[in-house]
Design an enzyme around this catalytic site. Structure first.
Site, PDB file in Angstrom:
ATOM      1  N   TYR A 471      10.750  30.930 -10.476  1.00 28.14           N
ATOM      2  CA  TYR A 471      11.185  31.003  -9.776  1.00 28.14           C
ATOM      3  C   TYR A 471      10.256  31.909  -8.415  1.00 28.14           C
ATOM      4  O   TYR A 471      10.587  32.442  -7.578  1.00 28.14           O
ATOM      5  CB  TYR A 471      12.929  31.684  -9.176  1.00 28.14           C
ATOM      6  CG  TYR A 471      13.220  31.074 -10.689  1.00 28.14           C
ATOM      7  CD1 TYR A 471      13.559  29.355 -10.883  1.00 28.14           C
ATOM      8  CD2 TYR A 471      13.899  31.804 -10.986  1.00 28.14           C
ATOM      9  CE1 TYR A 471      14.407  29.310 -11.768  1.00 28.14           C
ATOM     10  CE2 TYR A 471      15.069  31.385 -12.502  1.00 28.14           C
ATOM     11  CZ  TYR A 471      14.964  30.126 -12.371  1.00 28.14           C
ATOM     12  OH  TYR A 471      15.904  30.137 -13.383  1.00 28.14           O
ATOM     13  N   HIS A 472       8.643  31.563  -8.426  1.00 27.62           N
ATOM     14  CA  HIS A 472       7.837  32.090  -8.120  1.00 27.62           C
ATOM     15  C   HIS A 472       6.713  31.200  -7.057  1.00 27.62           C
ATOM     16  O   HIS A 472       6.086  31.859  -6.946  1.00 27.62           O
ATOM     17  CB  HIS A 472       7.414  33.040  -8.542  1.00 27.62           C
ATOM     18  CG  HIS A 472       7.714  34.481  -9.394  1.00 27.62           C
ATOM     19  ND1 HIS A 472       8.030  34.794 -10.444  1.00 27.62           N
ATOM     20  CD2 HIS A 472       9.126  35.048  -8.856  1.00 27.62           C
ATOM     21  CE1 HIS A 472       9.310  35.742 -10.334  1.00 27.62           C
ATOM     22  NE2 HIS A 472       9.739  36.033 -10.340  1.00 27.62           N
ATOM     23  N   PRO A 473       6.927  30.583  -6.619  1.00 25.71           N
ATOM     24  CA  PRO A 473       6.480  29.727  -5.904  1.00 25.71           C
ATOM     25  C   PRO A 473       5.652  30.251  -4.427  1.00 25.71           C
ATOM     26  O   PRO A 473       6.414  31.038  -3.524  1.00 25.71           O
ATOM     27  CB  PRO A 473       6.901  28.411  -5.230  1.00 25.71           C
ATOM     28  CG  PRO A 473       8.110  29.018  -5.155  1.00 25.71           C
ATOM     29  CD  PRO A 473       8.180  29.928  -6.364  1.00 25.71           C
TER      30      PRO A 473
END
Length: 537
Positions: A471-473
């Site tokens: 969850y770190h785009p």
């Protein structure tokens, strides 16, 4: 409606900007958010992150998907993103992690001049109200409450001891002098005041307390569809609320804070982006800016999960649900206990080999079984250990599916496209195996999910079959001064006056850790840029 600043996106960055810019009473600020106010119990109760991440509750989660990923056996990855004020800070595990100081020095070397660690640290301090008090590395007066976990599970301490067994020392502050080591995460959680024990999202810390300001207009349930331009300048935005289309005019600036997916999508819908692609989608080109949507990358996450013979973990069975129900009462009274847990209680930053100078791997240790982002449920009590490679070499892109703003964009993080990422993930998986099989975790170690023979081929096959985002785009509106950059070091869009992008999309490279705290820091600093520009400083 006419304002000085129109902010499109009320997530972590947008909430900070709206609160900071509206501090000056003479400035009129409008914040546009497609979701709701995000004040309900699902958001406030930390443990209910397990209900938010899977994306079945679309009021809180955009629940996006990637395009098929060749590196992951052609699977479509899942991309949960927060929908509502506070954005993903309203549905995340609340972990307060800044990354490694060298990440920011590297940004500066890549062309993000002025974003070195020494220049960024003061804005981290400005944001933070740490329960440990002020120090050279922590703030004590900011809106974002950051605290220690009050009653972590015993298994989280056992995880730290398991890391020590493989020569990973204990570290009680991942944002301290050294990042490397194993410990308990500090969390963005209220530790003081009437909300003690509740999630301190960016909205709860910054925005909710000031929404009564007469110079601040917050439009929830309102979707931004287009930035309006004239004569090479952004002059406002076109938004839709229900069946009504509204025109919002901006005397000073339009600011995009819609995240790594939403901000490049909005730019392209507005005719700002790679000209050939826009014409393919039937969009008139306002400004040909090739870098919009490129440089997408993310942390790829691999998980090992076990059932547990001990019951002091989380399980979706009658006993486990009863424990959660009892914990809810304690949380309401005292703000502590299982309901106050981020679930990802323990963590570690490690090096994948002795030759690596700084940690390039991160572990999230979760006190429950996580499978396919909690979309595949297991009734057993259990736990999970997640490991991700912090500095991926693979680079993907975001493109429009159509000119319809309601259609999700085409998201391609290109996981494992670069062979160097395969090598790091293999080393990561082997290291994780050593930790989860170490003696301190033996009392909790039951049946392993997805066992294999341990060969390099089997490990790589398991990674390709099950790994996905943590969850770190970032990176789709990259900051820099070269021809491929989208915004300059003051976050102004190249070639379009009166337009900035302020969110994780501007990061030239993902930081070595979770991205929420850095995004809030970026917004704090951007607010200062904008304030100075208004005053001609």
């Amino acid at each position: 409606m006419i304002f000085d600043y129109v902010i499109l996106g009320g997530g972590s960055a947008g909430a900070v900007l709206a609160a900071r810019l509206s501090e000056e009473a003479e400035v009129r600020v409008c914040l546009v958010e497609a979701g709701n106010a995000a004040k309900d119990i699902l958001v406030r109760a930390p443990a209910l992150v397990a209900a938010l991440v899977p994306g079945y509750l679309r009021a809180h989660n955009w629940a996006l998907q990637t395009v098929p990923q060749p590196g992951l056996n052609g699977r479509r990855g899942f991309q949960p993103r927060g929908r509502g004020l506070g954005g993903s800070s309203a549905i995340n595990a609340m972990l307060y992690v800044r990354g490694h100081p060298s990440d920011y020095d590297h940004w500066a070397a890549m062309g993000a001049v002025g974003w070195d660690w020494g220049s960024c640290l003061p804005w981290f301090l400005r944001a933070e109200r740490n329960m440990r008090g002020a120090s050279d590395l922590h703030g004590a007066t900011g809106p974002l409450q950051v605290g220690d976990q009050r009653r972590p599970r015993k298994i989280s301490r056992a995880f730290i001891e398991a890391c020590a067994a493989v020569h990973c020392p204990e570290n009680d502050d991942f944002n301290g002098p050294l990042q490397e080591g194993a410990g308990l995460y500090q969390v963005t959680q209220f530790w003081d005041g009437p909300k003690k024990g509740e999630r301190c999202s960016a909205a709860a810390g910054y925005l909710h307390p000031v929404m009564g300001r007469p110079n601040l207009t917050v439009l929830t349930g309102c979707r931004a569809e287009k930035v309006l331009t004239a004569g090479g300048r952004a002059i406002g935005a076109e938004v839709r609320r229900g069946g009504e289309k509204l025109r919002l005019e901006a005397r000073a600036e339009v600011i995009l804070s819609a995240g790594a997916f939403g901000s490049p999508q909005l730019l392209m819908l507005s005719g700002i982006g790679p000209g050939a692609h826009l014409r393919e989608r039937g969009i008139a080109v306002v400004h040909d800016l090739p870098g919009v949507g490129l440089n997408l990358h993310d942390h790829l996450d691999y998980i090992l999960s076990y059932t547990s013979p001990r019951r002091d973990v989380v399980g979706l069975n009658p006993r486990g649900l009863m424990r959660l129900a009892r914990a809810a009462g304690g949380w309401r009274k005292h703000g502590e206990g299982l309901f106050a847990s981020p679930m990802a209680e323990g963590g570690a930053f490690l090096r994948s080999s002795p030759e690596v100078e700084i940690p390039d791997l991160q572990i999230h240790f979760v006190t429950g079984i996580v499978d396919q982002h909690m979309r595949k449920l297991h009734t057993s009590d259990g736990w999970s250990a997640h490991i991700c490679a912090l500095r991926p070499q693979s680079r993907g892109s975001l493109r429009l599916a159509s000119q319809n703003p309601r259609r999700a964009p085409l998201i391609d993080p290109a996981f494992l496209a670069d062979p160097r990422d395969e090598e790091v993930m293999l080393r990561a998986a082997r290291l994780l195996e050593q930790i989860v099989t170490a003696a301190p975790l033996a009392p909790w170690r039951g049946r392993r999910l997805y066992p294999h023979d341990g060969s390099e081929r089997a490990i790589m096959a398991d990674i390709r079959a099950r790994a996905d985002t943590v969850y770190h785009p970032v990176g789709t509106c990259r900051m820099g001064t070269d021809a491929g950059a989208v915004v300059d070091p003051h976050l102004k869009v190249h070639g379009v006056a009166g337009l900035r992008v302020v969110d994780a999309s501007v990061m030239p490279q993902v930081v070595g850790g979770n991205t929420n705290a850095p995004t809030i820091m970026i917004a704090e600093r951007a607010a200062d840029f904008i304030r100075r520009a208004r005053k001609g400083a």
